[in-house]
Scaffold this motif. Structure first.
Motif, PDB file in Angstrom:
ATOM      1  N   LYS A   1       0.830  -1.210   0.000  1.00 23.30           N
ATOM      2  CA  LYS A   1       0.000   0.000   0.000  1.00 23.30           C
ATOM      3  C   LYS A   1       0.864   1.260   0.000  1.00 23.30           C
ATOM      4  CE  LYS A   1      -3.959  -1.976   2.503  1.00 23.30           C
ATOM      5  NZ  LYS A   1      -4.720  -1.934   3.782  1.00 23.30           N
ATOM      6  N   GLY A   2       1.900   1.254   0.817  1.00 25.01           N
ATOM      7  CA  GLY A   2       2.767   2.422   0.888  1.00 25.01           C
ATOM      8  C   GLY A   2       3.488   2.685  -0.423  1.00 25.01           C
ATOM      9  N   MET A   3       3.921   1.629  -1.103  1.00 23.38           N
ATOM     10  CA  MET A   3       4.628   1.794  -2.376  1.00 23.38           C
ATOM     11  C   MET A   3       3.709   2.353  -3.455  1.00 23.38           C
ATOM     12  SD  MET A   3       6.781  -1.778  -2.365  1.00 23.38           S
ATOM     13  CE  MET A   3       8.007  -2.133  -1.107  1.00 23.38           C
ATOM     14  N   THR A   4       2.501   1.813  -3.559  1.00 24.68           N
ATOM     15  CA  THR A   4       1.592   2.200  -4.642  1.00 24.68           C
ATOM     16  C   THR A   4       0.876   3.517  -4.388  1.00 24.68           C
ATOM     17  OG1 THR A   4      -0.141   0.811  -3.653  1.00 24.68           O
ATOM     18  CG2 THR A   4       1.223  -0.176  -5.375  1.00 24.68           C
ATOM     19  N   SER A   5       0.898   4.028  -3.161  1.00 22.53           N
ATOM     20  CA  SER A   5       0.227   5.302  -2.849  1.00 22.53           C
ATOM     21  C   SER A   5       1.228   6.436  -2.655  1.00 22.53           C
ATOM     22  CB  SER A   5      -0.640   5.149  -1.601  1.00 22.53           C
ATOM     23  OG  SER A   5       0.154   4.830  -0.467  1.00 22.53           O
ATOM     24  N   TYR A   6       2.465   6.218  -3.060  1.00 19.60           N
ATOM     25  CA  TYR A   6       3.513   7.211  -2.827  1.00 19.60           C
ATOM     26  C   TYR A   6       3.185   8.565  -3.456  1.00 19.60           C
ATOM     27  CZ  TYR A   6       7.867   9.776  -3.468  1.00 19.60           C
ATOM     28  OH  TYR A   6       8.821  10.773  -3.493  1.00 19.60           O
ATOM     29  N   GLU A   7       2.750   8.568  -4.699  1.00 16.14           N
ATOM     30  CA  GLU A   7       2.595   9.822  -5.435  1.00 16.14           C
ATOM     31  C   GLU A   7       1.571  10.752  -4.794  1.00 16.14           C
ATOM     32  OE1 GLU A   7       2.101  11.298 -10.086  1.00 16.14           O
ATOM     33  OE2 GLU A   7       1.435   9.293  -9.494  1.00 16.14           O
ATOM     34  N   GLU A   8       0.378  10.231  -4.481  1.00 16.63           N
ATOM     35  CA  GLU A   8      -0.662  11.088  -3.908  1.00 16.63           C
ATOM     36  C   GLU A   8      -0.319  11.531  -2.487  1.00 16.63           C
ATOM     37  OE1 GLU A   8      -2.471   6.876  -4.361  1.00 16.63           O
ATOM     38  OE2 GLU A   8      -1.052   8.192  -5.392  1.00 16.63           O
ATOM     39  N   LEU A   9       0.362  10.673  -1.717  1.00 12.96           N
ATOM     40  CA  LEU A   9       0.738  11.082  -0.364  1.00 12.96           C
ATOM     41  C   LEU A   9       1.939  12.025  -0.374  1.00 12.96           C
ATOM     42  CD1 LEU A   9       0.094   7.882   1.758  1.00 12.96           C
ATOM     43  CD2 LEU A   9      -0.875  10.159   2.092  1.00 12.96           C
ATOM     44  N   TYR A  10       2.760  11.953  -1.393  1.00 12.81           N
ATOM     45  CA  TYR A  10       3.808  12.958  -1.558  1.00 12.81           C
ATOM     46  C   TYR A  10       3.159  14.327  -1.768  1.00 12.81           C
ATOM     47  CZ  TYR A  10       7.811  15.487  -3.553  1.00 12.81           C
ATOM     48  OH  TYR A  10       8.798  16.412  -3.801  1.00 12.81           O
ATOM     49  N   GLY A  11       2.170  14.375  -2.661  1.00 14.24           N
ATOM     50  CA  GLY A  11       1.488  15.638  -2.918  1.00 14.24           C
ATOM     51  C   GLY A  11       0.782  16.180  -1.691  1.00 14.24           C
ATOM     52  N   ALA A  12       0.070  15.316  -0.963  1.00 14.97           N
ATOM     53  CA  ALA A  12      -0.658  15.763   0.229  1.00 14.97           C
ATOM     54  C   ALA A  12       0.289  16.129   1.361  1.00 14.97           C
ATOM     55  CB  ALA A  12      -1.626  14.670   0.676  1.00 14.97           C
ATOM     56  N   GLY A  13       1.360  15.350   1.539  1.00 15.34           N
ATOM     57  CA  GLY A  13       2.294  15.614   2.624  1.00 15.34           C
ATOM     58  C   GLY A  13       3.103  16.877   2.425  1.00 15.34           C
ATOM     59  N   CYS A  14       3.374  17.225   1.189  1.00 16.78           N
ATOM     60  CA  CYS A  14       4.189  18.410   0.896  1.00 16.78           C
ATOM     61  C   CYS A  14       3.344  19.658   0.671  1.00 16.78           C
ATOM     62  CB  CYS A  14       5.060  18.151  -0.327  1.00 16.78           C
ATOM     63  SG  CYS A  14       6.225  16.779  -0.114  1.00 16.78           S
ATOM     64  N   LEU A  15       2.042  19.541   0.797  1.00 19.97           N
ATOM     65  CA  LEU A  15       1.141  20.687   0.628  1.00 19.97           C
ATOM     66  C   LEU A  15       1.335  21.682   1.770  1.00 19.97           C
ATOM     67  CD1 LEU A  15      -1.262  21.838  -1.045  1.00 19.97           C
ATOM     68  CD2 LEU A  15      -2.773  20.614   0.538  1.00 19.97           C
ATOM     69  N   GLN A  16       1.445  22.968   1.433  1.00 21.15           N
ATOM     70  CA  GLN A  16       1.643  24.016   2.428  1.00 21.15           C
ATOM     71  C   GLN A  16       0.508  25.024   2.383  1.00 21.15           C
ATOM     72  OE1 GLN A  16       5.911  24.679   1.006  1.00 21.15           O
ATOM     73  NE2 GLN A  16       6.136  25.130   3.193  1.00 21.15           N
ATOM     74  N   ASN A  17       0.130  25.526   3.549  1.00 21.21           N
ATOM     75  CA  ASN A  17      -0.885  26.564   3.656  1.00 21.21           C
ATOM     76  C   ASN A  17      -0.266  27.889   3.239  1.00 21.21           C
ATOM     77  OD1 ASN A  17      -2.709  28.580   4.565  1.00 21.21           O
ATOM     78  ND2 ASN A  17      -3.524  27.176   6.110  1.00 21.21           N
ATOM     79  N   PRO A  18      -0.784  28.559   2.203  1.00 20.70           N
ATOM     80  CA  PRO A  18      -0.157  29.799   1.734  1.00 20.70           C
ATOM     81  C   PRO A  18      -0.229  30.932   2.754  1.00 20.70           C
ATOM     82  CG  PRO A  18      -2.266  29.434   0.637  1.00 20.70           C
ATOM     83  CD  PRO A  18      -1.966  28.192   1.411  1.00 20.70           C
ATOM     84  N   ASP A  19      -1.171  30.875   3.681  1.00 22.38           N
ATOM     85  CA  ASP A  19      -1.300  31.942   4.681  1.00 22.38           C
ATOM     86  C   ASP A  19      -0.248  31.826   5.775  1.00 22.38           C
ATOM     87  OD1 ASP A  19      -3.494  32.983   3.326  1.00 22.38           O
ATOM     88  OD2 ASP A  19      -4.913  31.730   4.448  1.00 22.38           O
ATOM     89  N   THR A  20       0.146  30.624   6.120  1.00 19.30           N
ATOM     90  CA  THR A  20       1.090  30.422   7.223  1.00 19.30           C
ATOM     91  C   THR A  20       2.409  29.795   6.767  1.00 19.30           C
ATOM     92  OG1 THR A  20       0.224  28.203   7.705  1.00 19.30           O
ATOM     93  CG2 THR A  20      -0.839  30.074   8.808  1.00 19.30           C
TER      94      THR A  20
END
Length: 369
Positions: free
Chosen positions: A234-253
């Motif tokens: 599961k971790g190998m095949t879901s890498y791309e979407e969790l990379y995107g979600a994990g690296c997402l930053q709030n522009p206000d803070t």
């Protein structure tokens, strides 16, 4: 002297001296060859297209299957990068060598609501996947076999370490859960993960997932729904979407959304969003914040769910509907996007075979006309 009539001479010349034979119709003979060639081509075409269709069909979630597992009381422990199987008594007597101290300088001003810039020092090694004593029950005469060897191999692989996948830490890493208690440490984890090249790491981990399922590695344990193997897959095949979600930053803070979710109690339900790509549904009691991080994270997941072979396509809709019930009907899209065409799932090994067969088919049709 009498001579045979003209008609009798013609018959004699046609028949010769032997018995009469029926004439063979050339058009009929050619038609028979054409039909035989077409039937042969069709008999080759049908199995190939059926195999491609089967390969392109979405794989079912491994967690929907049930299996009875035999519990092995021995404990696998990761020591100096290698798994060792030991009894409970041996485990109690084990004195782990303390890892060397590493120092990281981290700017954590982005993870706070204050405008000032501060620097904090984090010490200790980064969390690693599968660092706990899990009841693995791997196949093999010694309780380990080729599967554990394969796991040890990719954990030691410099490419895997450089990718540092967040998706492989979310489940089954004790050190990662400890790091989530510290703003500084979890920020360091996310920053390290986001430094990787997403494109190359996605390809690497997708290939690694296929190797994991191979009979030469962890295929038997995968079929038996071994917990460690399923988590790894599961971790190998879901890498791309969790990379995107994990690296997402709030522009206000400028804070990482993941860091905010795990350290701020007011948005504690947002933590569950990061389990969706791992085929875990959003708990019914969870109420993610109606903010930028929730909205953008679900956009990332919605785009990824176009690939119906991904686990996020199983969990997205129900999570989106639950979020919209709290944040408004149109806060996030509650429908899956159009599925990727099945032709996109044809492997590069199959495509040349299909092309050559198509060319052969057209050539034969042109020849028999």
């Amino acid at each position: 002297m009498m001579f045979p009539s003209k008609s009798l001479r013609q018959q004699s010349l046609c028949r010769g001296s032997g018995p009469p034979y029926p004439a063979v119709s050339p058009p009929y003979h050619k038609h028979w060859i054409q039909m035989a060639v077409i039937i042969l081509i069709i008999s080759c075409w049908i199995p190939l297209t059926a195999a491609i269709s089967l390969e392109a069909s979405p794989r079912s979630s491994p967690t929907t299957e049930t299996a009875t597992l035999l519990i092995d009381t021995r404990i696998p422990v990761l020591i100096n990068g290698y798994w060792q199987i030991m009894s409970a008594e041996e485990h109690r007597q084990l004195v782990r060598r303390q890892p060397g101290t590493q120092t990281f300088t981290v700017d954590v001003s982005a993870a706070t609501d204050t405008a000032s810039t501060t620097s904090t020092v984090a010490t200790g090694p980064l969390p690693t996947p599968f660092d706990g004593a899990l009841a693995a029950n791997f196949s093999g005469d010694d309780g380990a076999g080729t599967c554990l060897n394969f796991i040890n191999s990719f954990l030691d692989d410099p490419t895997f370490q450089a990718c540092y996948p967040l998706s492989m830490l979310l489940k089954g890493s004790n050190s990662f859960f400890q790091a989530m208690r510290s703003l500084v440490q979890i920020t360091q984890v996310i920053e390290t993960s986001c430094e990787a090249n997403k494109t190359s790491c996605t390809e690497y981990l997708n290939d690694l997932a296929e190797q994991l399922k191979s009979d030469d590695n962890c295929g038997e344990d995968y079929q038996k729904q071994n917990q460690v193997v399923i988590q790894a897959y599961k971790g190998m095949t879901s890498y791309e979407e969790l990379y995107g979600a994990g690296c997402l930053q709030n522009p206000d803070t400028s804070a990482y959304c993941f860091v905010t979710a795990v350290t701020n109690l007011t948005t504690s339900s947002n933590v569950y969003l990061y389990n969706l790509p791992l085929n875990s549904s959003l708990p019914t009691s969870a109420l993610p914040a109606c903010d930028y991080c929730t909205s953008e994270t679900m956009k990332i997941y919605n785009a990824a769910s176009a690939d119906r072979t991904k686990f996020i396509s199983n969990t997205y809709v129900s999570a989106a509907e639950q979020i919209n019930s709290e944040c408004g009907a149109n806060f996030v899209s509650a429908a899956l996007p159009e599925a990727l065409p099945e032709s996109a799932a044809i492997s590069t090994a199959q495509a040349p075979s299909l092309l050559m067969l198509s060319i052969l088919f057209m050539t034969v049709l042109h020849w028999i006309r």
